[in-house]
Design a protein around this motif. Structure first.
Motif, PDB file in Angstrom:
ATOM      1  N   GLY A 170       0.777  -1.233   0.000  1.00 17.95           N
ATOM      2  CA  GLY A 170       0.000   0.000   0.000  1.00 17.95           C
ATOM      3  C   GLY A 170       0.804   1.275   0.000  1.00 17.95           C
ATOM      4  O   GLY A 170       0.241   2.364  -0.074  1.00 17.95           O
ATOM      5  N   MET A 171       2.137   1.179   0.057  1.00 18.40           N
ATOM      6  CA  MET A 171       2.954   2.383   0.146  1.00 18.40           C
ATOM      7  C   MET A 171       3.411   2.918  -1.212  1.00 18.40           C
ATOM      8  O   MET A 171       3.836   4.067  -1.316  1.00 18.40           O
ATOM      9  N   LEU A 172       3.337   2.106  -2.251  1.00 18.68           N
ATOM     10  CA  LEU A 172       3.711   2.564  -3.594  1.00 18.68           C
ATOM     11  C   LEU A 172       2.455   2.902  -4.385  1.00 18.68           C
ATOM     12  O   LEU A 172       1.499   2.131  -4.421  1.00 18.68           O
ATOM     13  N   MET A 173       2.476   4.075  -5.010  1.00 20.99           N
ATOM     14  CA  MET A 173       1.385   4.493  -5.887  1.00 20.99           C
ATOM     15  C   MET A 173       1.964   4.839  -7.254  1.00 20.99           C
ATOM     16  O   MET A 173       2.996   5.516  -7.338  1.00 20.99           O
ATOM     17  N   LEU A 174       1.337   4.362  -8.297  1.00 21.82           N
ATOM     18  CA  LEU A 174       1.764   4.657  -9.652  1.00 21.82           C
ATOM     19  C   LEU A 174       0.796   5.651 -10.279  1.00 21.82           C
ATOM     20  O   LEU A 174      -0.422   5.485 -10.173  1.00 21.82           O
ATOM     21  N   GLU A 175       1.344   6.694 -10.904  1.00 19.80           N
ATOM     22  CA  GLU A 175       0.515   7.692 -11.578  1.00 19.80           C
ATOM     23  C   GLU A 175       0.583   7.460 -13.084  1.00 19.80           C
ATOM     24  O   GLU A 175       1.668   7.436 -13.664  1.00 19.80           O
ATOM     25  N   GLY A 199      -1.011  -4.898  -4.029  1.00 24.82           N
ATOM     26  CA  GLY A 199      -1.079  -3.866  -3.000  1.00 24.82           C
ATOM     27  C   GLY A 199      -0.567  -2.525  -3.473  1.00 24.82           C
ATOM     28  O   GLY A 199      -0.167  -1.677  -2.675  1.00 24.82           O
ATOM     29  N   VAL A 200      -0.559  -2.317  -4.796  1.00 31.04           N
ATOM     30  CA  VAL A 200      -0.098  -1.061  -5.373  1.00 31.04           C
ATOM     31  C   VAL A 200      -1.299  -0.195  -5.734  1.00 31.04           C
ATOM     32  O   VAL A 200      -2.215  -0.658  -6.416  1.00 31.04           O
TER      33      VAL A 200
END
Length: 313
Positions: A170-175, A199-200
Motif C-alpha cells: 500500500g505504500m507505492l502508488m503509480l501515476e 497492494g499497489v
C-alpha cells in the motif's frame, strides 16, 4: 484511423535553398508530431534550438541513466484540513555539466522517442523504492509512461521491485495518464487489477484534459484522480473552472476515489479548492520538489503522515 502531421517552411524567410527549406520543414514536422495528430506547424527559429537540445540530450541520456545522474526529488501532497503531509510524489531531475538543468518534459520526451524510456523508468522505480526505506510510513507516487504501462512484463517488473526492496503493501502508488488506459481498455483493466493484487495503488494524472467521457472510471481500479494544473491555474480568472472542478470532485467522491488538485500556488486557490471539497492539495504554495534529505527533514518535523483510507489497496 489515419492521422496526419504537417511541418511547413516558407521561402525565402526560412531558407533560400531546397536543402535548408526541407530541413526546417522537417524540424516543424517534429514539433507537430509532439502535439499529436491533425496538427500543422510553421517553422520558427526557436524550434531549431529545441531540436538541437533534444539531439544533445539523446546523445547523453543513456550515460546519464547508467551513471545515476538523473536524481529524484520529492514534492509533498498535503491534507488541507490539517496542513500536514499525506504522501509525496517522486519527480526526476537532471542537471548536466554542459547543458545545465534539463527539463523533465525534454528528457522524458527524448527517452520515449529514442527507446530509452524503459531504462529510465527502471532507474526511477529502483531509486524510489530504495529511497522509500528512508521515508517509512509515507506513501510515494511515481509517474509511469504509457509505453512502460503497456509492456507485457510491467506487472512482473513491479512485483520484483516490491520484493527486492521489501516495500510495504500500500505504500507505492503509480501515476498514469488517460492515454495509458484508453489505448487498450481491456488490457489496462487487467493490469490495474493485477497491480491492485500486489497492494499497489494507482492514480490517474492530468485528469480532465484528455477524453470527454468519464464512464470508464467505473470500470477501473483507481485510488486517486489528480486534477490537471490547467484547471487550478484558472480558478481565479475563469468562472467556468469552479463548476468543472466541482463536477470532478463529485464524480470522484461518488466512486470512492480521492481527489488531488495539483499546481496550487495561491492562498485564494487553496481556499476555493478546500471549499469545493478536494481531499488533498499539491503545489508551490505548500512546498517545492526537494531532494530526499530535505524531504526527510520536513517529514520528521511534522510527525506521522495524515492519511485517509484509500478505497482500493
Amino acid at each position: 484511423k489515419i492521422g496526419v502531421s504537417i511541418g511547413l517552411a516558407q521561402y525565402p524567410q526560412h531558407g533560400e535553398t531546397i536543402a535548408r527549406l526541407t530541413d526546417r520543414a522537417d524540424t516543424a514536422l517534429y514539433a507537430s508530431k509532439d502535439q499529436g495528430r491533425g496538427i500543422y506547424t510553421l517553422f520558427e527559429h526557436s524550434l531549431e534550438g529545441e531540436r538541437q537540445l533534444e539531439q544533445h540530450v539523446q546523445n547523453k541520456l543513456r550515460d546519464a541513466i547508467a551513471n545515476g545522474d538523473i536524481k529524484m526529488h520529492y514534492q509533498p501532497i498535503f491534507n488541507p484540513g490539517s496542513g500536514r503531509v499525506n504522501s509525496v510524489e517522486a519527480l526526476a531531475r537532471w542537471t548536466d555539466d554542459a547543458l545545465g538543468v534539463i527539463a523533465p518534459s525534454t528528457f522524458i520526451k527524448v527517452a520515449e522517442s529514442s527507446g530509452h524510456i524503459f531504462e529510465l523508468s527502471g532507474h526511477i522505480l529502483n531509486t524510489v523504492c530504495e529511497d522509500m526505506k528512508r521515508m517509512p510510513g509515507v506513501r510515494v507516487a511515481v509517474n509511469i509512461s504509457a509505453q512502460q504501462f503497456g509492456r507485457a512484463d510491467f506487472v512482473q517488473t513491479v512485483a520484483d521491485l516490491l520484493k527486492r526492496h521489501k516495500v510495504p503493501v500500500g505504500m507505492l502508488m503509480l501515476e498514469i495518464t488517460e492515454t495509458s488506459l484508453l489505448k487498450d481498455m481491456d488490457r489496462a483493466k487487467a493490469t490495474l487489477e493485477a497491480l491492485r493484487g500486489l497492494g499497489v495503488h494507482v492514480a490517474l494524472d492530468d485528469f480532465g484534459v484528455g477524453y470527454s467521457s468519464m464512464g470508464y472510471l467505473r470500470q477501473l481500479s483507481l485510488s486517486r484522480l489528480k486534477i490537471d494544473i490547467s484547471f487550478v491555474r484558472e480558478l481565479t480568472t475563469d468562472d467556468r473552472s469552479i463548476p468543472i472542478i466541482s463536477a470532478m470532485v463529485a464524480v470522484g467522491k461518488s466512486l470512492g476515489i480521492q481527489i488531488v488538485a495539483e499546481g496550487v500556488e495561491t492562498v485564494e486557490q487553496r481556499k476555493i479548492l478546500e471549499r469545493i471539497g478536494c481531499d488533498y492539495l499539491q503545489g508551490y504554495l505548500f512546498a517545492e520538489p526537494a531532494p530526499l534529505d530535505d524531504m526527510q527533514t520536513l517529514l520528521k518535523a511534522q510527525g506521522a503522515p495524515s492519511q485517509k483510507p484509500l478505497k482500493r489497496a
